[in-house]
Design a protein around this motif. Structure first.
Motif, PDB file in Angstrom:
ATOM      1  N   ALA A 272     -12.233  -6.021  10.897  1.00 32.62           N
ATOM      2  CA  ALA A 272     -11.618  -4.868  10.260  1.00 32.62           C
ATOM      3  C   ALA A 272     -10.519  -5.379   9.351  1.00 32.62           C
ATOM      4  N   GLN A 273     -10.328  -4.730   8.206  1.00 34.33           N
ATOM      5  CA  GLN A 273      -9.268  -5.135   7.286  1.00 34.33           C
ATOM      6  C   GLN A 273      -8.558  -3.911   6.757  1.00 34.33           C
ATOM      7  N   SER A 274      -7.231  -3.963   6.780  1.00 36.18           N
ATOM      8  CA  SER A 274      -6.405  -2.866   6.285  1.00 36.18           C
ATOM      9  C   SER A 274      -5.298  -3.418   5.404  1.00 36.18           C
ATOM     10  N   ILE A 275      -4.855  -2.606   4.455  1.00 37.22           N
ATOM     11  CA  ILE A 275      -3.612  -2.861   3.737  1.00 37.22           C
ATOM     12  C   ILE A 275      -2.570  -1.958   4.379  1.00 37.22           C
ATOM     13  N   VAL A 276      -1.503  -2.548   4.888  1.00 35.01           N
ATOM     14  CA  VAL A 276      -0.497  -1.809   5.647  1.00 35.01           C
ATOM     15  C   VAL A 276       0.806  -1.762   4.848  1.00 35.01           C
ATOM     16  N   GLU A 277       1.375  -0.563   4.751  1.00 37.72           N
ATOM     17  CA  GLU A 277       2.648  -0.374   4.072  1.00 37.72           C
ATOM     18  C   GLU A 277       3.681   0.085   5.097  1.00 37.72           C
TER      19      GLU A 277
ATOM     20  N   GLN B   8      -7.766 -10.935  17.799  1.00 37.26           N
ATOM     21  CA  GLN B   8      -6.824 -11.767  17.055  1.00 37.26           C
ATOM     22  C   GLN B   8      -6.531 -11.112  15.707  1.00 37.26           C
ATOM     23  N   GLY B   9      -5.483 -11.572  15.053  1.00 35.26           N
ATOM     24  CA  GLY B   9      -5.138 -10.991  13.767  1.00 35.26           C
ATOM     25  C   GLY B   9      -4.624 -12.023  12.791  1.00 35.26           C
ATOM     26  N   ALA B  10      -4.745 -11.704  11.504  1.00 37.13           N
ATOM     27  CA  ALA B  10      -4.160 -12.507  10.442  1.00 37.13           C
ATOM     28  C   ALA B  10      -3.473 -11.566   9.470  1.00 37.13           C
ATOM     29  N   LEU B  11      -2.261 -11.919   9.066  1.00 39.70           N
ATOM     30  CA  LEU B  11      -1.477 -11.129   8.127  1.00 39.70           C
ATOM     31  C   LEU B  11      -1.273 -11.926   6.844  1.00 39.70           C
TER      32      LEU B  11
ATOM     33  N   PHE C  78       1.823   4.020  17.730  1.00 35.97           N
ATOM     34  CA  PHE C  78       2.915   3.099  18.063  1.00 35.97           C
ATOM     35  C   PHE C  78       3.458   2.351  16.847  1.00 35.97           C
ATOM     36  N   TRP C  79       3.134   2.815  15.636  1.00 36.85           N
ATOM     37  CA  TRP C  79       3.755   2.304  14.418  1.00 36.85           C
ATOM     38  C   TRP C  79       4.649   3.404  13.846  1.00 36.85           C
ATOM     39  N   THR C  80       5.823   3.037  13.339  1.00 35.48           N
ATOM     40  CA  THR C  80       6.716   3.996  12.698  1.00 35.48           C
ATOM     41  C   THR C  80       6.897   3.628  11.230  1.00 35.48           C
ATOM     42  N   GLY C  81       7.097   4.650  10.388  1.00 30.27           N
ATOM     43  CA  GLY C  81       7.315   4.408   8.968  1.00 30.27           C
ATOM     44  C   GLY C  81       6.193   3.647   8.312  1.00 30.27           C
ATOM     45  N   THR C  82       4.978   3.899   8.740  1.00 32.71           N
ATOM     46  CA  THR C  82       3.847   3.065   8.325  1.00 32.71           C
ATOM     47  C   THR C  82       2.649   3.921   7.932  1.00 32.71           C
ATOM     48  N   ARG C  83       1.947   3.501   6.905  1.00 28.24           N
ATOM     49  CA  ARG C  83       0.639   4.045   6.559  1.00 28.24           C
ATOM     50  C   ARG C  83      -0.262   2.887   6.164  1.00 28.24           C
ATOM     51  N   ALA C  84      -1.572   3.123   6.199  1.00 31.90           N
ATOM     52  CA  ALA C  84      -2.511   2.021   5.940  1.00 31.90           C
ATOM     53  C   ALA C  84      -3.739   2.523   5.206  1.00 31.90           C
TER      54      ALA C  84
ATOM     55  N   GLY D 240      14.032  -5.029   5.604  1.00 35.17           N
ATOM     56  CA  GLY D 240      14.519  -5.006   4.233  1.00 35.17           C
ATOM     57  C   GLY D 240      14.839  -3.604   3.754  1.00 35.17           C
ATOM     58  N   ASP D 241      15.149  -3.488   2.466  1.00 37.99           N
ATOM     59  CA  ASP D 241      15.503  -2.185   1.893  1.00 37.99           C
ATOM     60  C   ASP D 241      14.444  -1.658   0.940  1.00 37.99           C
ATOM     61  N   THR D 242      13.272  -2.314   0.889  1.00 33.95           N
ATOM     62  CA  THR D 242      12.144  -1.842   0.097  1.00 33.95           C
ATOM     63  C   THR D 242      10.883  -1.866   0.962  1.00 33.95           C
ATOM     64  N   ALA D 243       9.874  -1.129   0.558  1.00 33.45           N
ATOM     65  CA  ALA D 243       8.626  -1.090   1.313  1.00 33.45           C
ATOM     66  C   ALA D 243       7.960  -2.455   1.316  1.00 33.45           C
ATOM     67  N   ALA D 244       7.361  -2.807   2.445  1.00 35.64           N
ATOM     68  CA  ALA D 244       6.602  -4.051   2.579  1.00 35.64           C
ATOM     69  C   ALA D 244       5.119  -3.716   2.621  1.00 35.64           C
ATOM     70  N   LEU D 245       4.315  -4.567   2.015  1.00 37.33           N
ATOM     71  CA  LEU D 245       2.871  -4.349   1.953  1.00 37.33           C
ATOM     72  C   LEU D 245       2.182  -5.640   2.355  1.00 37.33           C
ATOM     73  N   PHE D 246       1.221  -5.538   3.291  1.00 33.71           N
ATOM     74  CA  PHE D 246       0.506  -6.738   3.724  1.00 33.71           C
ATOM     75  C   PHE D 246      -0.908  -6.390   4.139  1.00 33.71           C
ATOM     76  N   HIS D 247      -1.769  -7.394   4.099  1.00 33.27           N
ATOM     77  CA  HIS D 247      -3.140  -7.264   4.592  1.00 33.27           C
ATOM     78  C   HIS D 247      -3.160  -7.656   6.059  1.00 33.27           C
ATOM     79  N   TRP D 248      -3.914  -6.896   6.842  1.00 27.09           N
ATOM     80  CA  TRP D 248      -4.053  -7.160   8.273  1.00 27.09           C
ATOM     81  C   TRP D 248      -5.544  -7.255   8.572  1.00 27.09           C
ATOM     82  N   VAL D 249      -5.997  -8.443   8.913  1.00 24.14           N
ATOM     83  CA  VAL D 249      -7.407  -8.666   9.260  1.00 24.14           C
ATOM     84  C   VAL D 249      -7.495  -8.867  10.768  1.00 24.14           C
TER      85      VAL D 249
END
Length: 279
Positions: free
Chosen positions: A71-76, A93-96, A50-56, A134-143
């Protein structure tokens, strides 16, 4: 003291040339793990339903001999990507924490734009969505952590903030050389997890071996250091991830020439879960 502009490591992916030697700093033990930035290549990414244009890059997950509470991931997320069903478990719950680009998190019909240094705490069952407009890739941590409700305590509220707007709290006796930026009030016992940014000025240190009940996930955002983990000294730098088991001895020296900063997860504010009584 004037704070230097924040820096957030975000150069992930790609593959090294065939001529590169395989010797690396990666280590996995019963007490800690070090996952260096050089291991986070295209070949080790994951896709989520259920995520599009995304890798982690999944950095930690509950399993035997590894992370127990989180669990912790870096999501692009590519431009236009995201999810209307990001969290599959209503009890989690989650934290970004955003390190590159920008994302829009929608909760209860309200949009929240998060740019580098942006933080969001999303309570279990809150039904949030996320999109990269936006027009560039976004990168964030998801805990992610399963929420531990306590009878008599209200459910925690969502939080949206940015590191730039929060004054770091200096560790007593360090003259500001070791400080923590806290997104969640440590005195608010409704929350059973924290995600902080810890900053060491060049040459600063943790001058004793910390051993405590909190499990840790540490992602180095900036700089380098020598870290004491259990009985070993290891070098770490921006882009590296460390997992520390509860009670694993830990200390560090910030190596300079710039600041050493990391994103820190820990489980907090709950009684120790004990086995059932016999008889």
């Amino acid at each position: 003291m004037t704070q230097a502009p924040a820096s957030y490591y975000a150069a992930l992916g790609g593959h090294p040339p065939q001529t590169q030697i395989m010797t690396d700093r990666a280590v996995f033990t019963e007490a800690y793990a070090v996952i260096p930035k050089g291991t986070m290549r295209d070949i080790v990414t994951s896709a989520f339903p259920f995520w599009t244009g995304t890798r982690a890059w999944v950095l930690a997950r509950p399993m035997t001999g590894f992370a127990e509470t989180f669990a912790q991931s870096i999501v692009e997320i590519a431009p236009g990507g995201g999810s209307d069903r990001p969290e599959p478990d209503t009890g989690v719950q989650g934290a970004l924490f955003v390190v590159q680009g920008s994302v829009t998190v929608t909760l209860d019909g309200q949009d929240h734009a998060l740019t580098p240094g942006g933080f969001a705490y999303l309570p279990a069952g809150s039904g949030w969505t996320i999109r990269n407009a936006g027009d560039t890739a976004a990168l964030f941590h998801w805990v992610r952590k399963r929420f531990e409700a306590v009878e008599g305590l209200d459910r925690p509220d969502p939080i949206f903030a940015n590191e730039a707007d929060i004054a770091p709290s200096a560790m007593p006796g360090t003259e500001g050389r070791w400080a923590t930026t806290r997104f969640i009030d440590p005195a608010d016992l409704r929350y059973d997890m924290h995600l902080n940014v810890v900053t060491f000025e060049p040459g600063a240190c943790i001058p004793f071996a910390e051993t405590h009940v909190m499990e840790h996930g540490l992602y180095v955002l900036e700089g380098k250091a020598v870290y004491r983990l259990n009985r070993d000294w290891v070098e770490v730098e921006a882009g590296d991830f460390m997992w520390l088991r509860a009670f694993c001895p830990q200390a560090c020296y910030a190596g300079g020439p710039g600041r050493f900063r990391y994103l820190l997860y820990k489980d907090v504010n709950r009684h120790v879960d004990l086995p059932g009584r016999f008889g």
